[in-house]
Write an enzyme that holds these catalytic residues in place. Structure first.
Site, PDB file in Angstrom:
ATOM      1  N   ASP A  38      46.112 -50.662 -37.530  1.00  0.00           N
ATOM      2  CA  ASP A  38      46.305 -49.736 -36.426  1.00  0.00           C
ATOM      3  C   ASP A  38      44.980 -49.051 -35.939  1.00  0.00           C
ATOM      4  O   ASP A  38      44.898 -47.898 -35.503  1.00  0.00           O
ATOM      5  CB  ASP A  38      47.239 -48.517 -36.871  1.00  0.00           C
ATOM      6  CG  ASP A  38      48.583 -48.937 -37.042  1.00  0.00           C
ATOM      7  OD1 ASP A  38      48.954 -50.431 -36.607  1.00  0.00           O
ATOM      8  OD2 ASP A  38      49.615 -48.066 -37.285  1.00  0.00           O
ATOM      9  N   GLN A  78      50.090 -51.060 -32.055  1.00  0.00           N
ATOM     10  CA  GLN A  78      51.364 -50.863 -31.357  1.00  0.00           C
ATOM     11  C   GLN A  78      51.457 -51.081 -29.879  1.00  0.00           C
ATOM     12  O   GLN A  78      50.413 -51.220 -29.377  1.00  0.00           O
ATOM     13  CB  GLN A  78      51.593 -49.096 -31.324  1.00  0.00           C
ATOM     14  CG  GLN A  78      52.219 -48.911 -32.837  1.00  0.00           C
ATOM     15  CD  GLN A  78      52.779 -47.428 -32.843  1.00  0.00           C
ATOM     16  OE1 GLN A  78      53.180 -46.746 -31.694  1.00  0.00           O
ATOM     17  NE2 GLN A  78      52.822 -46.878 -33.913  1.00  0.00           N
ATOM     18  N   ARG A  87      61.396 -47.335 -29.471  1.00  0.00           N
ATOM     19  CA  ARG A  87      60.789 -46.113 -29.994  1.00  0.00           C
ATOM     20  C   ARG A  87      61.637 -45.629 -31.277  1.00  0.00           C
ATOM     21  O   ARG A  87      60.847 -45.260 -32.538  1.00  0.00           O
ATOM     22  CB  ARG A  87      60.406 -44.868 -29.350  1.00  0.00           C
ATOM     23  CG  ARG A  87      59.552 -43.827 -29.626  1.00  0.00           C
ATOM     24  CD  ARG A  87      58.044 -44.208 -30.034  1.00  0.00           C
ATOM     25  NE  ARG A  87      57.163 -42.964 -30.216  1.00  0.00           N
ATOM     26  CZ  ARG A  87      56.085 -43.194 -30.917  1.00  0.00           C
ATOM     27  NH1 ARG A  87      55.790 -44.430 -31.358  1.00  0.00           N
ATOM     28  NH2 ARG A  87      55.266 -42.299 -31.304  1.00  0.00           N
ATOM     29  N   LYS A 122      53.083 -53.873 -33.748  1.00  0.00           N
ATOM     30  CA  LYS A 122      53.477 -52.910 -34.790  1.00  0.00           C
ATOM     31  C   LYS A 122      54.498 -52.121 -34.352  1.00  0.00           C
ATOM     32  O   LYS A 122      54.471 -51.199 -33.205  1.00  0.00           O
ATOM     33  CB  LYS A 122      52.347 -51.925 -35.209  1.00  0.00           C
ATOM     34  CG  LYS A 122      52.634 -50.961 -36.263  1.00  0.00           C
ATOM     35  CD  LYS A 122      52.389 -51.695 -37.775  1.00  0.00           C
ATOM     36  CE  LYS A 122      52.255 -50.713 -38.860  1.00  0.00           C
ATOM     37  NZ  LYS A 122      51.941 -49.536 -38.765  1.00  0.00           N
ATOM     38  N   TYR A 151      46.987 -44.829 -40.575  1.00  0.00           N
ATOM     39  CA  TYR A 151      46.837 -43.557 -41.596  1.00  0.00           C
ATOM     40  C   TYR A 151      47.212 -43.904 -42.899  1.00  0.00           C
ATOM     41  O   TYR A 151      48.156 -44.615 -42.979  1.00  0.00           O
ATOM     42  CB  TYR A 151      47.346 -42.124 -40.824  1.00  0.00           C
ATOM     43  CG  TYR A 151      46.445 -41.655 -39.851  1.00  0.00           C
ATOM     44  CD1 TYR A 151      45.186 -41.160 -40.216  1.00  0.00           C
ATOM     45  CD2 TYR A 151      46.717 -41.912 -38.582  1.00  0.00           C
ATOM     46  CE1 TYR A 151      44.443 -40.518 -39.037  1.00  0.00           C
ATOM     47  CE2 TYR A 151      46.321 -41.596 -37.518  1.00  0.00           C
ATOM     48  CZ  TYR A 151      44.956 -40.914 -37.742  1.00  0.00           C
ATOM     49  OH  TYR A 151      44.351 -40.358 -36.534  1.00  0.00           O
ATOM     50  N   ALA A 152      46.370 -43.292 -43.954  1.00  0.00           N
ATOM     51  CA  ALA A 152      46.398 -43.908 -45.294  1.00  0.00           C
ATOM     52  C   ALA A 152      47.985 -43.581 -45.795  1.00  0.00           C
ATOM     53  O   ALA A 152      48.237 -44.509 -46.421  1.00  0.00           O
ATOM     54  CB  ALA A 152      45.444 -43.070 -46.176  1.00  0.00           C
ATOM     55  N   VAL A 154      50.758 -43.063 -44.416  1.00  0.00           N
ATOM     56  CA  VAL A 154      51.617 -43.445 -43.447  1.00  0.00           C
ATOM     57  C   VAL A 154      51.770 -45.042 -43.426  1.00  0.00           C
ATOM     58  O   VAL A 154      52.243 -45.738 -44.480  1.00  0.00           O
ATOM     59  CB  VAL A 154      51.546 -42.906 -42.169  1.00  0.00           C
ATOM     60  CG1 VAL A 154      52.925 -43.160 -41.312  1.00  0.00           C
ATOM     61  CG2 VAL A 154      51.394 -41.397 -41.975  1.00  0.00           C
ATOM     62  N   GLY A 155      51.466 -45.625 -42.302  1.00  0.00           N
ATOM     63  CA  GLY A 155      51.354 -46.979 -42.357  1.00  0.00           C
ATOM     64  C   GLY A 155      50.721 -48.059 -43.236  1.00  0.00           C
ATOM     65  O   GLY A 155      51.228 -48.920 -43.970  1.00  0.00           O
TER      66      GLY A 155
END
EC number: 3.3.2.15
Length: 207
Positions: A38, A78, A87, A122, A151-152, A154-155
């Site tokens: 991402d 994404q 979404r 994504k 982000y660490a 999260v994804g």
């Protein structure tokens, strides 16, 4: 309030800050794939300049190492401008998300995909969700995944858990990921090191 929060500057972890790893795996270029997670303009825009530059710079070093060592590189991105069905529940936590315009969707120049790289759309937190990442790993005989990006907690973390759940060894590069705060970043490292992954530094990958 939905969306990415305002991010206060913090220092990336060094080797002295890393949690103790339970697993004792070692990266093998013959087994590994690099996942650039991402690293799109939309997601990097909220980061303070110094933090963004460090994370992108470290990820670029790993990207070059991968190219030099024949390690395939996968990218998640994404699609932007998702409709309501696409979404799904993301909108309840993150709002409408990015637009499909290049100013949001493009991977930053320093990490731009190259011919032959794996490009994955994504859709949810995990890079494996509704993608062919696992099939590509199996088809190429690869069972290690090196993760950098945002982000660490999260994804990046959820993709690590998903890799682990499919017997793919994840390696979370602590100074090539970023998060909403130092606390979120450290939480992701601690969970990964104790539950699903090896937490390492950029130097441990490239040197």
């Amino acid at each position: 309030m939905t969306g990415i929060p305002s991010i206060v500057p913090y220092a990336l972890p060094t080797s002295r800050d890393l949690p103790a790893n339970l697993a004792q795996w070692h990266i093998d270029p013959e087994r590994a794939v690099l996942l650039v997670h991402d690293m799109q303009r939309y997601f990097l825009r909220p980061l303070p300049d110094a933090l963004r530059d460090q994370v992108v710079g470290n990820a670029a070093r790993i990207r070059q190492w991968a190219a030099d060592n024949g390690v395939p590189v996968a990218y998640t991105a994404q699609p932007g401008s998702m409709n309501e069905e696409q979404r799904g529940l993301l909108k309840d936590f993150w709002g409408p998300g990015m637009k499909a315009s290049p100013t949001d969707r493009e991977v930053v120049d320093a990490l731009a995909p190259q011919p032959g790289d794996w490009l994955l759309t994504k859709w949810r937190y995990s890079a494996f969700f509704n993608s062919d990442l696992l099939q590509r790993l199996h088809a190429s005989g690869r069972d290690q995944l090196i993760l950098c990006g945002v982000y660490a907690h999260v994804g990046v973390l959820i993709s690590s858990v998903d890799a682990y759940s499919n017997d793919i060894q994840p390696f979370l590069v602590a100074d090539a990921i970023a998060d909403f705060s130092k606390e979120h970043h450290w939480m992701a490292m601690e969970y990964a090191a104790s539950r699903c992954a090896m937490v390492i530094t950029t130097d441990e990958v490239v040197l």
